[in-house]
Design a protein around this motif. Structure first.
Motif, PDB file in Angstrom:
ATOM      1  N   PHE A   1      -3.388   7.039  11.021  1.00 35.61           N
ATOM      2  CA  PHE A   1      -3.205   7.094   9.561  1.00 35.61           C
ATOM      3  C   PHE A   1      -3.245   8.302   8.727  1.00 35.61           C
ATOM      4  CE2 PHE A   1      -4.464   2.294   9.848  1.00 35.61           C
ATOM      5  CZ  PHE A   1      -3.177   1.937   9.160  1.00 35.61           C
ATOM      6  N   VAL A   2      -4.622   9.069   9.027  1.00 32.94           N
ATOM      7  CA  VAL A   2      -4.695  10.202   8.244  1.00 32.94           C
ATOM      8  C   VAL A   2      -3.613  11.347   8.570  1.00 32.94           C
ATOM      9  CG1 VAL A   2      -6.219  12.101   7.843  1.00 32.94           C
ATOM     10  CG2 VAL A   2      -7.143   9.917   8.235  1.00 32.94           C
ATOM     11  N   PHE A   3      -3.275  11.485   9.855  1.00 30.49           N
ATOM     12  CA  PHE A   3      -2.193  12.372  10.364  1.00 30.49           C
ATOM     13  C   PHE A   3      -0.780  12.166   9.908  1.00 30.49           C
ATOM     14  CE2 PHE A   3       0.988  14.246  13.146  1.00 30.49           C
ATOM     15  CZ  PHE A   3       0.402  15.674  13.281  1.00 30.49           C
ATOM     16  N   THR A   4      -0.373  11.004  10.019  1.00 28.90           N
ATOM     17  CA  THR A   4       0.797  10.566   9.423  1.00 28.90           C
ATOM     18  C   THR A   4       1.020  10.753   7.857  1.00 28.90           C
ATOM     19  OG1 THR A   4       0.235   8.214   9.312  1.00 28.90           O
ATOM     20  CG2 THR A   4       1.332   8.898  11.078  1.00 28.90           C
ATOM     21  N   HIS A   5       0.017  10.666   7.098  1.00 24.92           N
ATOM     22  CA  HIS A   5       0.413  10.871   5.572  1.00 24.92           C
ATOM     23  C   HIS A   5       0.179  12.414   5.305  1.00 24.92           C
ATOM     24  CE1 HIS A   5       0.015  10.598   1.361  1.00 24.92           C
ATOM     25  NE2 HIS A   5      -1.087  11.306   1.244  1.00 24.92           N
ATOM     26  N   PHE A   6      -0.707  12.866   6.009  1.00 29.49           N
ATOM     27  CA  PHE A   6      -1.228  14.506   5.397  1.00 29.49           C
ATOM     28  C   PHE A   6      -0.542  15.530   6.207  1.00 29.49           C
ATOM     29  CE2 PHE A   6      -5.164  12.404   4.009  1.00 29.49           C
ATOM     30  CZ  PHE A   6      -5.029  12.810   2.492  1.00 29.49           C
ATOM     31  N   ASN A   7      -0.108  15.341   7.314  1.00 25.81           N
ATOM     32  CA  ASN A   7       0.670  16.306   8.289  1.00 25.81           C
ATOM     33  C   ASN A   7       1.904  16.791   7.657  1.00 25.81           C
ATOM     34  OD1 ASN A   7       0.907  17.855  10.661  1.00 25.81           O
ATOM     35  ND2 ASN A   7       2.807  16.503  10.846  1.00 25.81           N
TER      36      ASN A   7
ATOM     37  N   LEU B   1       2.673   6.687   0.219  1.00 28.14           N
ATOM     38  CA  LEU B   1       2.062   7.479   1.439  1.00 28.14           C
ATOM     39  C   LEU B   1       3.350   7.581   2.170  1.00 28.14           C
ATOM     40  CD1 LEU B   1      -0.782   5.028   2.218  1.00 28.14           C
ATOM     41  CD2 LEU B   1      -0.898   7.241   0.725  1.00 28.14           C
ATOM     42  N   ASN B   2       3.025   8.410   2.945  1.00 25.73           N
ATOM     43  CA  ASN B   2       4.125   8.905   3.989  1.00 25.73           C
ATOM     44  C   ASN B   2       3.939   8.264   5.155  1.00 25.73           C
ATOM     45  OD1 ASN B   2       4.880  11.446   2.377  1.00 25.73           O
ATOM     46  ND2 ASN B   2       3.007  12.693   3.150  1.00 25.73           N
ATOM     47  N   GLY B   3       5.094   8.218   5.959  1.00 22.78           N
ATOM     48  CA  GLY B   3       5.128   7.475   7.246  1.00 22.78           C
ATOM     49  C   GLY B   3       5.059   5.819   7.210  1.00 22.78           C
ATOM     50  N   PHE B   4       6.189   5.683   6.445  1.00 20.61           N
ATOM     51  CA  PHE B   4       5.961   3.926   6.329  1.00 20.61           C
ATOM     52  C   PHE B   4       6.112   3.505   7.748  1.00 20.61           C
ATOM     53  CE2 PHE B   4       8.222  -0.253   6.075  1.00 20.61           C
ATOM     54  CZ  PHE B   4       7.550  -0.823   4.824  1.00 20.61           C
TER      55      PHE B   4
ATOM     56  N   VAL C   1       0.784  -1.198   0.254  1.00 20.40           N
ATOM     57  CA  VAL C   1      -0.079   0.064  -0.031  1.00 20.40           C
ATOM     58  C   VAL C   1       0.755   1.243  -0.089  1.00 20.40           C
ATOM     59  CG1 VAL C   1      -1.646   1.391   1.160  1.00 20.40           C
ATOM     60  CG2 VAL C   1      -1.972  -1.236   1.057  1.00 20.40           C
ATOM     61  N   VAL C   2       1.749   1.401   0.873  1.00 22.04           N
ATOM     62  CA  VAL C   2       2.799   2.604   0.904  1.00 22.04           C
ATOM     63  C   VAL C   2       3.622   2.863  -0.061  1.00 22.04           C
ATOM     64  CG1 VAL C   2       4.212   3.665   2.473  1.00 22.04           C
ATOM     65  CG2 VAL C   2       2.622   2.380   3.427  1.00 22.04           C
TER      66      VAL C   2
ATOM     67  N   TYR D   1       5.261   4.162  10.749  1.00 24.10           N
ATOM     68  CA  TYR D   1       4.142   4.343  11.487  1.00 24.10           C
ATOM     69  C   TYR D   1       2.877   3.648  11.047  1.00 24.10           C
ATOM     70  CZ  TYR D   1       5.393   7.801  15.206  1.00 24.10           C
ATOM     71  OH  TYR D   1       6.048   8.409  16.263  1.00 24.10           O
ATOM     72  N   PHE D   2       2.780   3.649   9.743  1.00 22.04           N
ATOM     73  CA  PHE D   2       1.878   3.066   8.979  1.00 22.04           C
ATOM     74  C   PHE D   2       1.941   1.547   9.262  1.00 22.04           C
ATOM     75  CE2 PHE D   2      -0.446   0.797   5.733  1.00 22.04           C
ATOM     76  CZ  PHE D   2      -1.278   1.713   5.188  1.00 22.04           C
ATOM     77  N   PHE D   3       3.056   0.931   9.464  1.00 26.72           N
ATOM     78  CA  PHE D   3       3.237  -0.499   9.731  1.00 26.72           C
ATOM     79  C   PHE D   3       2.972  -0.702  11.382  1.00 26.72           C
ATOM     80  CE2 PHE D   3       6.099  -3.387  12.133  1.00 26.72           C
ATOM     81  CZ  PHE D   3       5.671  -4.456  11.603  1.00 26.72           C
ATOM     82  N   LEU D   4       3.410   0.084  12.128  1.00 21.88           N
ATOM     83  CA  LEU D   4       3.175   0.094  13.551  1.00 21.88           C
ATOM     84  C   LEU D   4       1.710   0.120  13.783  1.00 21.88           C
ATOM     85  CD1 LEU D   4       4.144  -0.298  16.497  1.00 21.88           C
ATOM     86  CD2 LEU D   4       4.546   2.108  16.483  1.00 21.88           C
ATOM     87  N   ASN D   5       0.787   1.146  12.960  1.00 25.50           N
ATOM     88  CA  ASN D   5      -0.303   1.294  13.346  1.00 25.50           C
ATOM     89  C   ASN D   5      -1.146   0.031  12.888  1.00 25.50           C
ATOM     90  OD1 ASN D   5      -2.942   2.551  13.590  1.00 25.50           O
ATOM     91  ND2 ASN D   5      -2.648   4.253  12.349  1.00 25.50           N
ATOM     92  N   LEU D   6      -0.815  -0.513  11.637  1.00 20.03           N
ATOM     93  CA  LEU D   6      -1.648  -1.488  11.241  1.00 20.03           C
ATOM     94  C   LEU D   6      -1.384  -2.775  12.085  1.00 20.03           C
ATOM     95  CD1 LEU D   6      -3.577  -2.755   9.001  1.00 20.03           C
ATOM     96  CD2 LEU D   6      -1.432  -3.113   7.714  1.00 20.03           C
ATOM     97  N   PHE D   7      -0.192  -3.001  12.315  1.00 19.32           N
ATOM     98  CA  PHE D   7       0.183  -4.084  13.262  1.00 19.32           C
ATOM     99  C   PHE D   7      -0.778  -4.078  14.644  1.00 19.32           C
ATOM    100  CE2 PHE D   7       3.105  -5.693  16.733  1.00 19.32           C
ATOM    101  CZ  PHE D   7       3.063  -7.047  16.523  1.00 19.32           C
ATOM    102  N   LEU D   8      -0.471  -3.037  15.548  1.00 20.12           N
ATOM    103  CA  LEU D   8      -1.126  -2.970  16.577  1.00 20.12           C
ATOM    104  C   LEU D   8      -2.871  -3.049  16.476  1.00 20.12           C
ATOM    105  CD1 LEU D   8       1.075   0.072  18.265  1.00 20.12           C
ATOM    106  CD2 LEU D   8       0.754  -2.442  18.958  1.00 20.12           C
ATOM    107  N   SER D   9      -3.311  -2.430  15.340  1.00 16.16           N
ATOM    108  CA  SER D   9      -4.680  -2.601  15.106  1.00 16.16           C
ATOM    109  C   SER D   9      -5.111  -3.837  15.049  1.00 16.16           C
ATOM    110  CB  SER D   9      -5.115  -1.884  14.060  1.00 16.16           C
ATOM    111  OG  SER D   9      -4.777  -0.467  14.087  1.00 16.16           O
ATOM    112  N   LEU D  10      -4.412  -4.882  14.230  1.00 16.01           N
ATOM    113  CA  LEU D  10      -4.689  -6.176  13.893  1.00 16.01           C
ATOM    114  C   LEU D  10      -4.602  -6.919  15.327  1.00 16.01           C
ATOM    115  CD1 LEU D  10      -2.877  -6.818  10.473  1.00 16.01           C
ATOM    116  CD2 LEU D  10      -5.262  -6.592  10.942  1.00 16.01           C
TER     117      LEU D  10
END
Length: 360
Positions: free
Chosen positions: A301-307, A223-226, A217-218, A228-237
């Motif tokens: 997810f939104v913040f790490t990409h758009f910020n 996308l920005n923040g590879f 995906v990234v 944080y994206f991985f950590l976010n998805l991992f912790l969510s799962l």
């Protein structure tokens, strides 16, 4: 040759002793065993009252009761009884395996089970790869027809539906619950060891799903923040699967569990702040916004990409302002997701300990 001959008729002892003693005893009663005959068959024929030609059985019983052989047997029994009356058996304490030893065994077993069972991770891994590939290619960064605003539904889809697919593991958790109940009834299985081993054995598979999905995906969608994206998805799962453990321990059948899990995830998806921004959610539903762990994952997810691009892209800044994501603390949100995992695992322990003892 039998070492002891015992002849009983209707609960009365006709003879008890060695084969040689039997021959001597019946010979003394004028019933010698004929030459070349089987003594056992001959004695049975003497006392079998179902056929004609049997001997006087009550006389046999009386003769044995008054014999020296009977007195010896009775004396031996009394001697053994007296010896046993003064014997105090030692207490035998059976000590099971320690909690750490049980954890090691369960870790090994659960890891092998996760690897060998295609339904636990491999089928799901294929599904995640295909869906992530579709997302990455559909939102491929060279597609000039897409705007920054179009990336927002993609981030919602990644957070919502990829996490939603965690309901697929619930039937396997219920199968493990049945094994847990049987082993706890038989061997006093330690609940804490089981839960910790179950969680840790699942982490490598979840990490593999998360890293491959992140790569597809990234990198494809740029996308920005590879990290944080991985950590976010991992912790969510991990949080989602922990919730599935709680449901699997609480429901009697996996169909009910899947329906309940899908309903909860549907509610979280509705209230996480994408379909209705936080400031527009009615007061009577705002509690669901704060309760849903999807909320903290989606805004991260939104913040790490758009910020990183809001200062150069007015659309990115407008998106953050529209959804109230200007000052998102991503590290705090990752801590909240980890805390949700700990909370769900604690509830899992309580339910197993209280309601799945293996006792009837």
């Amino acid at each position: 040759m039998f070492s002891t001959v015992s002849i009983l008729v209707e609960g009365n002892t006709v003879f008890y002793g060695s084969p040689d003693q039997a021959l001597t005893h019946f010979n003394g009663l004028n019933y010698p065993c004929p030459t070349y005959s089987n003594p056992a068959e001959y004695f049975v024929s003497l006392v079998n009252t179902d056929f004609e030609g049997h001997a006087d059985v009550p006389a046999f019983v009386q003769a044995y009761a008054g014999s020296d052989l009977c007195k010896q047997v009775v004396g031996a029994i009394e001697s053994d009884r007296q010896a046993a009356s003064g014997f105090t058996p030692e207490k035998v304490t059976v000590q099971g395996a320690s909690a750490f030893t049980q954890w090691l065994v369960l870790m090994h077993r659960n890891t092998l089970n996760n690897i060998r069972n295609p339904g636990i991770y491999w089928v799901r891994l294929f599904m995640y790869i295909m869906l992530s590939f579709m997302v990455g290619t559909m939102y491929y960064h060279t597609n000039t027809n897409l705007t920054k605003q179009d990336l927002l539904p993609m981030l919602f889809y990644v957070q919502a539906f990829l996490v939603f697919m965690s309901v697929a593991v619930l039937p396997f958790f219920i199968e493990q619950r049945a094994v847990f109940v049987r082993e706890r009834a038989n061997q006093s299985l330690n609940v804490g060891s089981f839960v910790v081993a179950n969680l840790l054995a699942a982490l490598p598979g979840i990490a593999l799903i998360a890293i491959l999905s992140t790569l597809l995906v990234v990198l494809l969608a740029d996308l920005n923040g590879f990290g944080y994206f991985f950590l976010n998805l991992f912790l969510s799962l991990v949080a989602a699967e922990s919730l599935m453990c709680v449901i699997a321990a609480a429901v009697p059948h996996y169909i009910i569990g899947i329906a309940l899990g899908a309903g909860l995830f549907g509610m979280f998806m509705l209230c996480e702040g994408f379909m209705v921004p936080r400031h527009a959610i009615p007061d009577y539903w705002i509690w669901a916004y704060w309760m849903a762990f999807h909320t903290y994952s989606f805004e991260s997810f939104v913040f790490t990409h758009f910020n990183p691009i809001q200062n150069t892209d007015p659309t990115a800044k407008a998106i953050l302002q529209r959804y109230g994501f200007e000052d998102v603390n991503v590290d705090r949100n990752m801590g909240i997701l980890a805390a949700y995992t700990g909370l769900f695992q604690l509830i899992f322990v309580v339910i197993l300990y209280k309601f799945h003892t293996g006792r009837r």
